[in-house]
Design an enzyme around this catalytic site. Structure first.
Site, PDB file in Angstrom:
ATOM      1  N   THR A   1       3.136  13.364  -0.346  1.00  0.00           N
ATOM      2  CA  THR A   1       2.324  12.167  -0.159  1.00  0.00           C
ATOM      3  C   THR A   1       2.837  11.328   1.004  1.00  0.00           C
ATOM      4  OG1 THR A   1       1.921  10.019  -1.198  1.00  0.00           O
ATOM      5  CG2 THR A   1       3.815  11.189  -1.972  1.00  0.00           C
ATOM      6  N   ASP A   2       1.966  10.497   1.566  1.00  0.00           N
ATOM      7  CA  ASP A   2       2.409   9.572   2.618  1.00  0.00           C
ATOM      8  C   ASP A   2       3.230   8.415   2.033  1.00  0.00           C
ATOM      9  OD1 ASP A   2       0.374   8.159   1.349  1.00  0.00           O
ATOM     10  OD2 ASP A   2      -0.737   7.676   3.172  1.00  0.00           O
ATOM     11  N   GLU A   3       3.228   8.282   0.685  1.00  0.00           N
ATOM     12  CA  GLU A   3       3.927   7.141   0.074  1.00  0.00           C
ATOM     13  C   GLU A   3       5.448   7.230   0.261  1.00  0.00           C
ATOM     14  OE1 GLU A   3       2.290   5.986  -3.737  1.00  0.00           O
ATOM     15  OE2 GLU A   3       0.342   6.832  -3.210  1.00  0.00           O
TER      16      GLU A   3
ATOM     17  N   TYR B   1       7.455   6.845  -8.417  1.00  0.00           N
ATOM     18  CA  TYR B   1       6.658   8.023  -8.012  1.00  0.00           C
ATOM     19  C   TYR B   1       7.070   8.495  -6.619  1.00  0.00           C
ATOM     20  CZ  TYR B   1       2.714  10.519  -5.869  1.00  0.00           C
ATOM     21  OH  TYR B   1       1.940  11.419  -5.173  1.00  0.00           O
TER      22      TYR B   1
ATOM     23  N   LYS C   1       8.934  11.933  -5.339  1.00  0.00           N
ATOM     24  CA  LYS C   1       8.321  12.854  -4.371  1.00  0.00           C
ATOM     25  C   LYS C   1       9.236  13.021  -3.152  1.00  0.00           C
ATOM     26  CE  LYS C   1       4.808  14.684  -4.364  1.00  0.00           C
ATOM     27  NZ  LYS C   1       4.335  15.989  -4.930  1.00  0.00           N
TER      28      LYS C   1
HETATM   29  P1  NAD Z   1      -3.020  15.209 -10.829  1.00  0.00           P
HETATM   30  O1  NAD Z   1      -2.205  14.260 -11.635  1.00  0.00           O
HETATM   31  O2  NAD Z   1      -4.515  15.102 -10.865  1.00  0.00           O
HETATM   32  O3  NAD Z   1      -2.659  16.706 -11.246  1.00  0.00           O
HETATM   33  C1  NAD Z   1      -1.336  17.127 -11.470  1.00  0.00           C
HETATM   34  C2  NAD Z   1      -1.366  18.476 -12.203  1.00  0.00           C
HETATM   35  O4  NAD Z   1      -0.015  18.894 -12.407  1.00  0.00           O
HETATM   36  C3  NAD Z   1      -2.022  18.404 -13.585  1.00  0.00           C
HETATM   37  O5  NAD Z   1      -2.915  19.486 -13.758  1.00  0.00           O
HETATM   38  C4  NAD Z   1      -0.845  18.499 -14.544  1.00  0.00           C
HETATM   39  O6  NAD Z   1      -1.179  19.140 -15.785  1.00  0.00           O
HETATM   40  C5  NAD Z   1       0.130  19.346 -13.739  1.00  0.00           C
HETATM   41  N1  NAD Z   1       1.531  19.134 -14.169  1.00  0.00           N
HETATM   42  C6  NAD Z   1       2.148  17.940 -14.361  1.00  0.00           C
HETATM   43  N2  NAD Z   1       3.416  18.144 -14.781  1.00  0.00           N
HETATM   44  C7  NAD Z   1       3.597  19.500 -14.835  1.00  0.00           C
HETATM   45  C8  NAD Z   1       4.689  20.340 -15.171  1.00  0.00           C
HETATM   46  N3  NAD Z   1       5.871  19.819 -15.580  1.00  0.00           N
HETATM   47  N4  NAD Z   1       4.526  21.686 -15.100  1.00  0.00           N
HETATM   48  C9  NAD Z   1       3.339  22.222 -14.695  1.00  0.00           C
HETATM   49  N5  NAD Z   1       2.269  21.475 -14.392  1.00  0.00           N
HETATM   50  C10 NAD Z   1       2.390  20.140 -14.447  1.00  0.00           C
HETATM   51  O7  NAD Z   1      -2.472  15.092  -9.343  1.00  0.00           O
HETATM   52  P2  NAD Z   1      -3.250  15.196  -7.950  1.00  0.00           P
HETATM   53  O8  NAD Z   1      -3.787  13.874  -7.606  1.00  0.00           O
HETATM   54  O9  NAD Z   1      -4.134  16.383  -7.972  1.00  0.00           O
HETATM   55  O10 NAD Z   1      -2.019  15.480  -6.972  1.00  0.00           O
HETATM   56  C11 NAD Z   1      -1.571  16.819  -6.742  1.00  0.00           C
HETATM   57  C12 NAD Z   1      -0.390  16.794  -5.787  1.00  0.00           C
HETATM   58  O11 NAD Z   1      -0.779  16.186  -4.566  1.00  0.00           O
HETATM   59  C13 NAD Z   1       0.805  15.978  -6.300  1.00  0.00           C
HETATM   60  O12 NAD Z   1       1.973  16.673  -5.940  1.00  0.00           O
HETATM   61  C14 NAD Z   1       0.697  14.654  -5.583  1.00  0.00           C
HETATM   62  O13 NAD Z   1       1.960  14.080  -5.409  1.00  0.00           O
HETATM   63  C15 NAD Z   1       0.093  15.104  -4.263  1.00  0.00           C
HETATM   64  N6  NAD Z   1      -0.735  14.081  -3.574  1.00  0.00           N
HETATM   65  C16 NAD Z   1      -1.746  13.440  -4.228  1.00  0.00           C
HETATM   66  C17 NAD Z   1      -2.543  12.511  -3.553  1.00  0.00           C
HETATM   67  C18 NAD Z   1      -3.690  11.820  -4.222  1.00  0.00           C
HETATM   68  O14 NAD Z   1      -4.321  10.935  -3.607  1.00  0.00           O
HETATM   69  N7  NAD Z   1      -4.072  12.166  -5.439  1.00  0.00           N
HETATM   70  C19 NAD Z   1      -2.278  12.247  -2.199  1.00  0.00           C
HETATM   71  C20 NAD Z   1      -1.229  12.927  -1.558  1.00  0.00           C
HETATM   72  C21 NAD Z   1      -0.475  13.857  -2.255  1.00  0.00           C
HETATM   73  P1  TYD Z   2      -4.364   4.358  -6.932  1.00  0.00           P
HETATM   74  O1  TYD Z   2      -5.706   5.043  -7.031  1.00  0.00           O
HETATM   75  O2  TYD Z   2      -3.551   4.208  -8.179  1.00  0.00           O
HETATM   76  O3  TYD Z   2      -3.539   5.105  -5.783  1.00  0.00           O
HETATM   77  P2  TYD Z   2      -2.086   4.719  -5.095  1.00  0.00           P
HETATM   78  O4  TYD Z   2      -1.414   3.688  -5.897  1.00  0.00           O
HETATM   79  O5  TYD Z   2      -1.350   6.027  -5.130  1.00  0.00           O
HETATM   80  O6  TYD Z   2      -2.417   4.276  -3.708  1.00  0.00           O
HETATM   81  O7  TYD Z   2      -4.595   2.911  -6.330  1.00  0.00           O
HETATM   82  C1  TYD Z   2      -5.217   2.686  -5.077  1.00  0.00           C
HETATM   83  C2  TYD Z   2      -5.097   1.229  -4.740  1.00  0.00           C
HETATM   84  O8  TYD Z   2      -5.884   0.473  -5.681  1.00  0.00           O
HETATM   85  C3  TYD Z   2      -3.683   0.672  -4.881  1.00  0.00           C
HETATM   86  O9  TYD Z   2      -3.454  -0.295  -3.854  1.00  0.00           O
HETATM   87  C4  TYD Z   2      -3.666   0.000  -6.244  1.00  0.00           C
HETATM   88  C5  TYD Z   2      -5.094  -0.478  -6.414  1.00  0.00           C
HETATM   89  N1  TYD Z   2      -5.608  -0.479  -7.808  1.00  0.00           N
HETATM   90  C6  TYD Z   2      -6.210  -1.641  -8.315  1.00  0.00           C
HETATM   91  O10 TYD Z   2      -6.323  -2.668  -7.637  1.00  0.00           O
HETATM   92  N2  TYD Z   2      -6.679  -1.602  -9.600  1.00  0.00           N
HETATM   93  C7  TYD Z   2      -6.579  -0.480 -10.389  1.00  0.00           C
HETATM   94  O11 TYD Z   2      -7.014  -0.533 -11.569  1.00  0.00           O
HETATM   95  C8  TYD Z   2      -5.980   0.684  -9.845  1.00  0.00           C
HETATM   96  C9  TYD Z   2      -5.839   1.938 -10.671  1.00  0.00           C
HETATM   97  C10 TYD Z   2      -5.509   0.648  -8.540  1.00  0.00           C
END
Ligand code: NAD
Ligand code: TYD
Length: 375
Positions: A132-134, A181, A185
């Site tokens: 992630t970019d975080e 988080y 990561k």
């Molecule tokens: P998500 O929470 O929707 O899915 C995570 C999946 O991992 C789930 O299916 C869960 O069952 C599985 N999982 C969790 N713990 C596990 C374990 N111990 N063993 C096996 N499986 C396990 O997450 P997402 O949003 O799809 O993100 C996927 C990846 O991309 C993550 O690594 C996250 O850090 C990264 N990422 C997400 C975003 C975003 O905006 N969602 C952005 C950048 C990077």
């Molecule tokens: P989120 O979807 O949780 O992603 P991330 O924290 O990884 O960026 O949140 C996106 C943005 O929205 C973040 O600045 C937090 C804000 N947010 C709210 O204001 N209210 C909410 O209920 C949630 C879930 C997020």
């Protein structure tokens, strides 16, 4: 060419799009989806792939080294795309241990299994870690004097780059994570790179901005708010809603992963982002306008649901990622304008209300037992 690819976290939001892309695009590959099915994993995301011959599912915890190694051996895995993680910042604030366990120890267990199974024979192998970019920390809001943000910037090759500041995350920006988080990561990213530098494991890391689109678990901003508007429930805006995120349509992320898995340079890092920054409150207004229009409500009908609540602890102000390296070196770019992406996303959630309702009622958690347990 035949390949056996392990995708972890394939039942989650981004993972399900990556699994679908690979299974459909590469019928000659065997795609093994390894997922623990935590609350965030939902096999209903992949119903359309169940009968495909090149798709297999294994319910397993990435922290279980013996089990992971057995899966490498069973399927003769030669490539890994690692997405499994705990992914929600708010949960990480309440329960950091689970995040360290899965994101750090789980990644380490996968790395060890790959190293052990491939045993120095790195030819044709790939361990691709999705991050992630975080991890880069937070940027300030700033803008040139006399210019109202968001302003267009020349920081990238994209014509559509809206920005709330003149600083961006680059591939060499030092890590500075703030939430449990992002700290977990960041630690996993360091382990992946350490396995390349120490043992020669052929690794790649990518850092991506906020994704949106179908199949996202409704604890994240966009699906949560779409669902709350539908049920006329409050929309909890953290703080003043001034925080800025860069949003990328999930299928564009999946396309980038495909490209980088096949063409990316080993030991390298690529940033992936949408060149598309939004202040939360502006994004929320776009969502409200789109949902109201598609539901046939009068314009602005749901604006009264906006409820300002206590800010998230340590809430990062702005994320802004520069993905020009990926654009220049591998020719990737986002395919969708944000307006199109949001329209598609809202439509999908409104047309798939049963998918959402089965999550909010908890029914989705029974799907594995009903469909898979006795196979
Ligand atoms: P998500 O929470 O929707 O899915 C995570 C999946 O991992 C789930 O299916 C869960 O069952 C599985 N999982 C969790 N713990 C596990 C374990 N111990 N063993 C096996 N499986 C396990 O997450 P997402 O949003 O799809 O993100 C996927 C990846 O991309 C993550 O690594 C996250 O850090 C990264 N990422 C997400 C975003 C975003 O905006 N969602 C952005 C950048 C990077
Ligand atoms: P989120 O979807 O949780 O992603 P991330 O924290 O990884 O960026 O949140 C996106 C943005 O929205 C973040 O600045 C937090 C804000 N947010 C709210 O204001 N209210 C909410 O209920 C949630 C879930 C997020």
């Amino acid at each position: 060419m035949k390949r056996n690819i392990l995708i972890t976290g394939g039942a989650g939001f981004i993972g399900s799009h990556v699994v679908r892309l690979f299974v459909n695009k590469y019928p000659e590959y065997r795609i093994v989806n390894l997922d623990k099915l935590t609350y965030a994993g939902n096999l209903e995301n992949l119903k359309d792939l169940e009968q495909k011959e090149n798709y297999c599912f294994e319910r397993a915890d990435i922290c279980d080294f013996e089990r992971v190694l057995a899966i490498f051996e069973k399927y003769e895995i030669d490539g890994v795309i690692h997405l499994a993680a705990e992914s929600h910042v708010d949960r990480s604030i309440k329960d950091p241990f689970t995040f360290a366990r899965t994101n750090v120890m789980g990644t380490l267990s996968l790395l060890q299994a790959a190293k052990h199974y491939w045993n120095g024979n790195w030819e044709g192998k790939r361990f691709y870690h999705i991050s992630t970019d975080e991890v880069y920390g937070a940027l300030e809001l700033s803008h040139p004097e006399g210019v109202e943000p968001p302003f267009s910037t020349t920081a990238s090759s994209s014509e559509h780059h809206l920005a709330y500041g003149d600083k961006f995350f680059y591939e060499d920006t030092p890590y500075n994570p703030h939430s449990p988080y992002s700290a977990a990561k960041a630690s996993s990213d360091h382990f992946v790179r350490a396995f390349h530098d120490t043992y020669g494991l052929p690794t790649i890391v990518t850092n991506c901005s906020n994704n949106y689109g179908p199949y996202q678990f409704p604890e994240k901003l966009i699906p949560l708010f779409i669902n709350n508007i539908r049920h006329r429930k409050p929309l909890p805006v953290y703080g003043k809603g001034e925080n800025v995120r860069d949003w990328l349509y999930v299928e564009d992320h999946a396309r980038a992963i495909d490209l980088i898995f096949h063409k990316g340079r080993v030991a390298d890092t690529y940033n992936i982002g949408g060149f598309n920054e939004w202040k939360n409150i502006d994004l929320i207004r776009v969502i409200i306008r789109t949902v109201d229009r598609l539901l046939g409500n009068p314009e602005g009908a749901s604006l009264d649901l906006i409820t300002y609540v206590t800010d998230r602890a340590g809430h990062d102000m702005r994320y802004a990622i520069d993905s020009s390296k990926l654009q220049k070196e591998l020719g990737w770019e986002p395919s969708l304008q944000f307006e199109e992406g949001i329209e598609k996303t809202v439509k999908w959630y409104l047309e798939n209300q049963e998918w959402m309702d089965r999550i909010t009622s908890g029914e989705y958690e029974k799907y594995y037992d009903d469909m898979y347990k006795n196979r």
